[in-house]
Design a protein around this motif. Structure first.
Motif, PDB file in Angstrom:
ATOM      1  N   THR A 246      -6.442  -1.833 -23.996  1.00  0.00           N
ATOM      2  CA  THR A 246      -6.265  -1.613 -22.570  1.00  0.00           C
ATOM      3  C   THR A 246      -5.642  -2.846 -21.914  1.00  0.00           C
ATOM      4  O   THR A 246      -4.719  -2.736 -21.102  1.00  0.00           O
ATOM      5  N   ALA A 247      -6.144  -4.011 -22.308  1.00  0.00           N
ATOM      6  CA  ALA A 247      -5.607  -5.251 -21.753  1.00  0.00           C
ATOM      7  C   ALA A 247      -4.124  -5.397 -22.092  1.00  0.00           C
ATOM      8  O   ALA A 247      -3.331  -5.860 -21.257  1.00  0.00           O
ATOM      9  N   ILE A 248      -3.747  -4.979 -23.293  1.00  0.00           N
ATOM     10  CA  ILE A 248      -2.329  -5.073 -23.668  1.00  0.00           C
ATOM     11  C   ILE A 248      -1.497  -4.124 -22.804  1.00  0.00           C
ATOM     12  O   ILE A 248      -0.435  -4.492 -22.292  1.00  0.00           O
ATOM     13  N   ALA A 249      -2.034  -2.910 -22.616  1.00  0.00           N
ATOM     14  CA  ALA A 249      -1.318  -1.963 -21.768  1.00  0.00           C
ATOM     15  C   ALA A 249      -1.152  -2.526 -20.366  1.00  0.00           C
ATOM     16  O   ALA A 249      -0.108  -2.393 -19.731  1.00  0.00           O
ATOM     17  N   ARG A 250      -2.215  -3.141 -19.861  1.00  0.00           N
ATOM     18  CA  ARG A 250      -2.144  -3.741 -18.526  1.00  0.00           C
ATOM     19  C   ARG A 250      -1.086  -4.839 -18.481  1.00  0.00           C
ATOM     20  O   ARG A 250      -0.339  -4.970 -17.515  1.00  0.00           O
ATOM     21  N   ALA A 251      -1.034  -5.621 -19.575  1.00  0.00           N
ATOM     22  CA  ALA A 251      -0.077  -6.727 -19.597  1.00  0.00           C
ATOM     23  C   ALA A 251       1.359  -6.211 -19.619  1.00  0.00           C
ATOM     24  O   ALA A 251       2.278  -6.914 -19.201  1.00  0.00           O
ATOM     25  N   LEU A 252       1.536  -4.978 -20.081  1.00  0.00           N
ATOM     26  CA  LEU A 252       2.900  -4.485 -20.233  1.00  0.00           C
ATOM     27  C   LEU A 252       3.410  -3.717 -19.020  1.00  0.00           C
ATOM     28  O   LEU A 252       4.595  -3.423 -18.927  1.00  0.00           O
ATOM     29  N   ILE A 253       2.524  -3.388 -18.096  1.00  0.00           N
ATOM     30  CA  ILE A 253       2.895  -2.397 -17.081  1.00  0.00           C
ATOM     31  C   ILE A 253       4.029  -2.857 -16.192  1.00  0.00           C
ATOM     32  O   ILE A 253       4.861  -2.064 -15.761  1.00  0.00           O
ATOM     33  N   ASN A 254       4.121  -4.175 -15.934  1.00  0.00           N
ATOM     34  CA  ASN A 254       5.196  -4.644 -15.055  1.00  0.00           C
ATOM     35  C   ASN A 254       6.413  -5.111 -15.864  1.00  0.00           C
ATOM     36  O   ASN A 254       7.250  -5.841 -15.341  1.00  0.00           O
ATOM     37  N   GLN A 255       6.495  -4.679 -17.104  1.00  0.00           N
ATOM     38  CA  GLN A 255       7.612  -5.021 -17.985  1.00  0.00           C
ATOM     39  C   GLN A 255       7.916  -6.508 -17.983  1.00  0.00           C
ATOM     40  O   GLN A 255       8.994  -6.933 -17.549  1.00  0.00           O
TER      41      GLN A 255
ATOM     42  N   GLU B 246       4.256   8.520 -10.455  1.00  0.00           N
ATOM     43  CA  GLU B 246       5.066   7.958 -11.549  1.00  0.00           C
ATOM     44  C   GLU B 246       4.342   6.784 -12.181  1.00  0.00           C
ATOM     45  O   GLU B 246       4.364   6.608 -13.408  1.00  0.00           O
ATOM     46  N   HIS B 247       3.713   5.987 -11.313  1.00  0.00           N
ATOM     47  CA  HIS B 247       2.997   4.835 -11.835  1.00  0.00           C
ATOM     48  C   HIS B 247       1.885   5.278 -12.763  1.00  0.00           C
ATOM     49  O   HIS B 247       1.697   4.706 -13.840  1.00  0.00           O
ATOM     50  N   ARG B 248       1.178   6.293 -12.369  1.00  0.00           N
ATOM     51  CA  ARG B 248       0.076   6.769 -13.210  1.00  0.00           C
ATOM     52  C   ARG B 248       0.624   7.318 -14.520  1.00  0.00           C
ATOM     53  O   ARG B 248       0.042   7.096 -15.593  1.00  0.00           O
ATOM     54  N   GLU B 249       1.737   8.002 -14.419  1.00  0.00           N
ATOM     55  CA  GLU B 249       2.370   8.524 -15.635  1.00  0.00           C
ATOM     56  C   GLU B 249       2.706   7.389 -16.587  1.00  0.00           C
ATOM     57  O   GLU B 249       2.457   7.447 -17.794  1.00  0.00           O
TER      58      GLU B 249
ATOM     59  N   TYR C  81       0.818  -1.205   0.000  1.00  0.00           N
ATOM     60  CA  TYR C  81       0.000   0.000   0.000  1.00  0.00           C
ATOM     61  C   TYR C  81       0.854   1.258   0.000  1.00  0.00           C
ATOM     62  O   TYR C  81       0.687   2.142  -0.845  1.00  0.00           O
ATOM     63  N   TRP C  82       1.817   1.319   0.916  1.00  0.00           N
ATOM     64  CA  TRP C  82       2.567   2.570   1.072  1.00  0.00           C
ATOM     65  C   TRP C  82       3.516   2.801  -0.089  1.00  0.00           C
ATOM     66  O   TRP C  82       3.675   3.924  -0.546  1.00  0.00           O
ATOM     67  N   LYS C  83       4.122   1.702  -0.548  1.00  0.00           N
ATOM     68  CA  LYS C  83       5.055   1.841  -1.660  1.00  0.00           C
ATOM     69  C   LYS C  83       4.314   2.368  -2.891  1.00  0.00           C
ATOM     70  O   LYS C  83       4.781   3.273  -3.583  1.00  0.00           O
ATOM     71  N   PHE C  84       3.142   1.790  -3.093  1.00  0.00           N
ATOM     72  CA  PHE C  84       2.365   2.219  -4.246  1.00  0.00           C
ATOM     73  C   PHE C  84       1.944   3.679  -4.098  1.00  0.00           C
ATOM     74  O   PHE C  84       2.070   4.475  -5.021  1.00  0.00           O
ATOM     75  N   LYS C  85       1.461   4.018  -2.906  1.00  0.00           N
ATOM     76  CA  LYS C  85       1.024   5.392  -2.661  1.00  0.00           C
ATOM     77  C   LYS C  85       2.172   6.363  -2.917  1.00  0.00           C
ATOM     78  O   LYS C  85       1.995   7.447  -3.469  1.00  0.00           O
ATOM     79  N   PHE C  86       3.352   5.935  -2.464  1.00  0.00           N
ATOM     80  CA  PHE C  86       4.511   6.791  -2.545  1.00  0.00           C
ATOM     81  C   PHE C  86       4.872   7.081  -4.004  1.00  0.00           C
ATOM     82  O   PHE C  86       5.204   8.203  -4.368  1.00  0.00           O
ATOM     83  N   HIS C  87       4.760   6.039  -4.836  1.00  0.00           N
ATOM     84  CA  HIS C  87       5.136   6.195  -6.244  1.00  0.00           C
ATOM     85  C   HIS C  87       3.939   6.383  -7.147  1.00  0.00           C
ATOM     86  O   HIS C  87       4.055   6.229  -8.353  1.00  0.00           O
ATOM     87  N   GLN C  88       2.834   6.685  -6.538  1.00  0.00           N
ATOM     88  CA  GLN C  88       1.586   6.662  -7.311  1.00  0.00           C
ATOM     89  C   GLN C  88       1.666   7.526  -8.577  1.00  0.00           C
ATOM     90  O   GLN C  88       1.237   7.114  -9.654  1.00  0.00           O
TER      91      GLN C  88
END
Lengths: 229, 699
Positions: A159-168, A126-129, A117-124
């Motif tokens: 959208t599904a492809i973008a989701r599949a790519l997000i974690n490289q 950049e992640h959204r970008e 939770y906190w890690k995500f919040k902290f980088h939220q």
């Protein structure tokens, strides 16, 4: 060239009441790093099942699946979850987006699963970008605030492809990604996948019954009645 | 991250879970309301019980009490040391209270009627009583609340119920209600003139000290009184009828019967000295017998006075049934029939001598003491009882010097002038002195300033009724109807004198320092006091059955109400199961994206918790708002339904008491949360077992 994924002697059957229906009858397959492989087969030939086994969504009855030389079909749930999250992504014929989230949130979901939770919040931010960048990459920059049910099939698959790519991930397993799309949209998706393979060196395994789509791949294998030819 | 994110998102988008939230909310709110009100009632009750008893009591096993209360108190002080902050001796007995009051008959005429009440007489020490418990707090005169006195006050009695101060002890009430009383209290107009003013008015226009107020006078005066002080009575005919129907018309005896000829001589002339005479004999036989009898008398307190020589009617409900007998009031000590002849008995004789001399059979004193108070058939009985009391002249006069307030101490032939003097003071439970009419106004039979007569058994081997006149100086209003309709308080010295038990008391009430373990103190005391003669009890022990009954009631209610929340728990379970089924595909997707089984499970557990938090939070809010405004809600319901929902006639409270305890509220909210989470465990577990492929395969 190194084998990214290896499948050896894979057998899988389904039990329906007293009957056992064999689906995969001993499959050997090597997926090379950076390759664009397509598996073609008729409906019911077991190609989706093969992909699910490779994507760690189900266990084989026999045989092994290795990823980068490590056997993964019998590893712990934790490890399998981690691999699904980071290394092996999938896209599906029916897109499988979460209906309650807008598309940015859908794209971010694997990242939310990966991080606390906190890690995500902290980088939220950049992640959204990054999620927006990916959506731009798949051509959906104008749809960020929409929910899946407000999008067309092609947009959902993007959208599904973008989701599949997000974690490289290292490998993308595509299960009939254009099965529900019209010809024009289909061409767009295939082109997108091709581009990803070319520019980002993403390994893609694409399953389809359509020879036209399969033709664009680096290599094509045919699955007939549970056996690769 | 995704767990919290998804659980909040599901909470926002699934409207069906609102049903679960509402059911949790209602359960929590109901429990808070019921608990607060119940513990409010219990608290009020405990305060009152505690108030009248003190912390620990050392009670004599005999109703005739023990000797030398001072000495016993010293013993207690030696035992408990600094823990004792107050002690007071108490002298109790059962008896009958008779007094006259004026009632209106159907034609609007006032008549004098005699009321008889069975009472529990408590002799208290006016100096020390206020150091134990909070007896004084329940009195109607502000000065008496500070320092109790049995002298009649000039005026200044409360005209409003002073129970307001007992209320609003809830933690949050200070912030929300500000402690204001919301319901307009009806002023007790009659209480305005209580005191000497009322006395003069009531006993006014005397004819040279002639005691009997004639019918005409009575009539005229009553009309005046009605005009002056009871303006409502004239206007509102209905109300009068109410007050009248309460009396059985057949029993209302016309004032004519007041004439002495119609009645047996009704002089309760009883010199305290007469009684005290045969009191101090600790003769073994006689005392034992007396103890036995007194024990019975004591046990008779509960409603039936078995061995009172009088035909006591156990009139409990003061506002409904009253025995109206031939009136006696005002003829207090007209004739002293107690004969002066009879065996001379020297007061100064030593106890030993008394022991030797005393022989009930041999004594043939003509003393007529326990005279029939209320014109009952007990006249015959008095014949028999004559022998039990002897008197001496010396004692007679000696006593009157000692006690200037004692009208009986006056020389024979002195006529009591109610306008100038009073009898010894008595404090009467307000339940006997008034009733609350249908409008919630209080109407009084009896006000401070009036004379009453008490009759109770003496301490003889064969207890005889003895009577004494008293002047009501205050009213006791604890709001505990059991006490208010039963207890009268007089000076302990009076009781000792009349019962013939000088320097004896029944009970010592002890107030201990805050925080002292009462049970331990009690045990210590019991070691010092012979258990055959003394019982040491805490106030809780004394009212154990009542307190336990209330606790039990609360416990049962809690169990029942908690089942409501449990039911809402099953509601959550069902709804969650539905949500899980609906979300099967989502669960598959999440798993495909790398979510773990535990992660999926925790989404639903958190979902349940969030739902519990929202439901319990809303329930908490709703419950608190309800409790803090419960009186307004009761008023509103009364208005809607057209009849009193919370009738002050039944509960004697103007307001519904409540007590919000943090622990209880915390327990309720915590319990609701636990139930919500438990109810979501099964659906969550079910969700986590789903195989991703199965949920993804088919569309």
């Amino acid at each position: 060239m190194m084998e990214l994924m290896q499948v050896r002697g894979l057998k899988k059957s389904f039990t329906k009441g007293p009957h056992t229906i064999p689906v995969l009858k001993g499959i050997d397959l090597d997926v090379h790093e950076g390759e664009y492989l397509s598996i073609i087969g008729q409906s019911g030939s077991g190609k989706s099942t093969l992909l699910h086994v490779m994507g760690l969504l189900t266990h084989p009855n026999e045989g092994e699946v290795s990823y980068r030389g490590t056997r993964i079909d019998n590893s712990s749930d934790l490890e399998r979850d981690r691999l699904r999250n980071r290394d092996i992504s999938m896209i599906f014929q029916f897109y499988h987006l979460l209906p309650e989230l807008d598309i940015v949130e859908n794209v971010l979901m694997p990242m939310m699963i990966a991080e606390g939770y906190w890690k995500f919040k902290f980088h939220q931010r950049e992640h959204r970008e990054r999620a927006k960048m990916l959506l731009e990459r798949v051509g959906l920059a104008h749809r960020l605030k929409h929910r899946p049910n407000e999008l067309s099939g092609g947009e959902m698959q993007r959208t599904a492809i973008a989701r599949a790519l997000i974690n490289q991930p290292k490998i993308l397993l595509a299960d009939e990604p254009t099965g529900n799309l019209d010809r024009a949209t289909e061409a767009g998706i295939i082109e997108l996948l091709h581009g990803l393979n070319e520019t980002e060196k993403l390994t893609i395994v694409l399953v389809t019954h359509n020879p036209v789509i399969a033709a664009g791949a680096d290599r094509t294998v045919t699955l007939t009645d549970g056996i690769l030819e | 991250m995704y767990k919290i994110f998804l659980c909040l998102r599901y909470l926002r988008t699934r409207y069906i879970v609102l049903a679960s939230i509402i059911s949790v909310m209602l359960g929590v709110a109901t429990m808070i309301v019921v608990n607060s009100v119940m513990s409010g009632f219990a608290n009020e009750m405990q305060t009152r019980i505690h108030g009248i008893l003190g912390d620990v009591m050392v009670t004599s096993t005999s109703a005739d009490g023990f000797y030398d209360p001072e000495g016993q108190m010293q013993k207690i002080r030696d035992t408990l040391g600094d823990d004792v902050i107050g002690m007071t001796p108490i002298c109790t007995t059962v008896g009958v209270l008779t007094y006259k009051t004026r009632v209106l008959d159907a034609d609007g005429y006032e008549r004098e009627a005699q009321l008889t009440e069975q009472v529990c007489i408590v002799g208290i020490d006016e100096e020390s009583k206020n150091s134990v418990g909070d007896f004084g707090k329940f009195l109607q005169h502000p000065e008496n609340r500070k320092q109790l006195s049995f002298a009649l006050r000039e005026a200044g009695y409360d005209t409003f119920e002073n129970q307001k101060m007992m209320q609003s002890r809830g933690l949050l009430s200070r912030f929300f209600s500000g402690g204001t009383s919301k319901k307009p209290l009806h002023e007790r107009e009659e209480m305005k003139k209580a005191g000497w003013k009322h006395r003069l008015e009531y006993y006014g226009d005397p004819k040279d000290g002639v005691e009997i107020i004639t019918n005409q006078e009575l009539h005229v005066e009553s009309k005046n009184a009605a005009n002056e002080s009871l303006p409502t009575m004239k206007k509102e005919g209905e109300e009068e009828e109410v007050s009248l129907t309460m009396m059985d018309p057949n029993q209302v005896i016309a004032p004519q019967s007041d004439h002495p000829m119609d009645n047996p001589p009704e002089t309760p002339i009883l010199h305290p000295a007469e009684v005290s005479d045969n009191s101090g004999m600790p003769g073994s036989d006689s005392e034992k017998a007396a103890i036995d009898l007194a024990k019975q008398a004591n046990s008779g307190k509960d409603g039936v006075s078995r061995n009172s020589p009088f035909d006591v009617h156990p009139v409990r409900d003061d506002s409904v049934a009253h025995e109206i007998e031939a009136p006696v009031l005002g003829v207090s000590n007209a004739e002293s029939r107690s004969a002066e002849e009879g065996q001379e008995f020297n007061l100064n004789e030593s106890l030993e001598a008394m022991k030797k001399n005393f022989d009930p059979e041999a004594e043939n004193a003509e003393g007529n003491f326990s005279e029939n108070v209320s014109g009952h058939e007990i006249a015959e009985g008095s014949e028999e009882s004559k022998n039990s009391i002897a008197e001496t002249e010396g004692m007679f006069s000696g006593n009157s010097i000692e006690d200037p307030f004692n009208p009986f101490g006056d020389p024979v032939g002195h006529e009591f002038d109610p306008e100038k003097e009073t009898h010894p003071g008595i404090i009467i439970g307000i339940g006997m002195a008034m009733f609350r009419n249908s409008e919630g106004k209080d109407r009084f039979y009896l006000l401070p300033g009036r004379d009453v007569m008490l009759t109770f058994p003496d301490c003889n081997i064969r207890p005889q009724g003895v009577s004494g006149h008293f002047t009501c100086v205050d009213l006791y209003e604890s709001k505990m109807s059991e006490y208010d309709s039963q207890f009268v308080f007089v000076s302990m010295k009076e009781i000792q004198k009349l019962r013939g038990m000088p320097n004896k008391a029944n009970q010592i009430q002890i107030q201990l320092r805050e925080g002292v373990d009462l049970d331990a103190a009690c045990e210590k005391l019991q070691k010092v006091f012979d258990p055959q003669l003394f019982i040491c009890k805490t106030w809780r022990d004394d009212k154990m059955p009542l307190l336990q009954a209330v606790d039990m009631e609360i416990a049962i209610l809690n169990v029942l109400l908690f089942m409501i929340i449990a039911v809402s728990g099953f509601g959550i379970l069902a709804i969650f199961y539905m949500v899980v089924t609906e979300k099967t595909r989502d669960i598959g997707i999440l798993k495909a994206l790398g979510a773990s089984s535990w992660g999926i499970m925790s989404i639903f557990l958190m979902y349940g918790l969030a739902l519990g938090i929202v439901g319990a939070g809303l329930g908490l809010l709703m419950g608190l708002i309800f409790v803090l405004n419960i009186n307004e809600i009761a008023d509103f319901l009364s208005w809607v339904l057209g009849h009193e929902v919370f009738s002050p006639d039944i509960y004697y409270f103007y307001q519904i008491p409540y007590d919000i305890s943090l622990a209880t509220v915390g327990g309720i909210v915590g319990g609701a949360l636990i139930i919500a989470v438990l109810a979501s465990v099964f659906p969550a577990w079910h969700a986590s077992r789903l195989q991703p492929v199965e949920s993804l395969r088919y569309e």
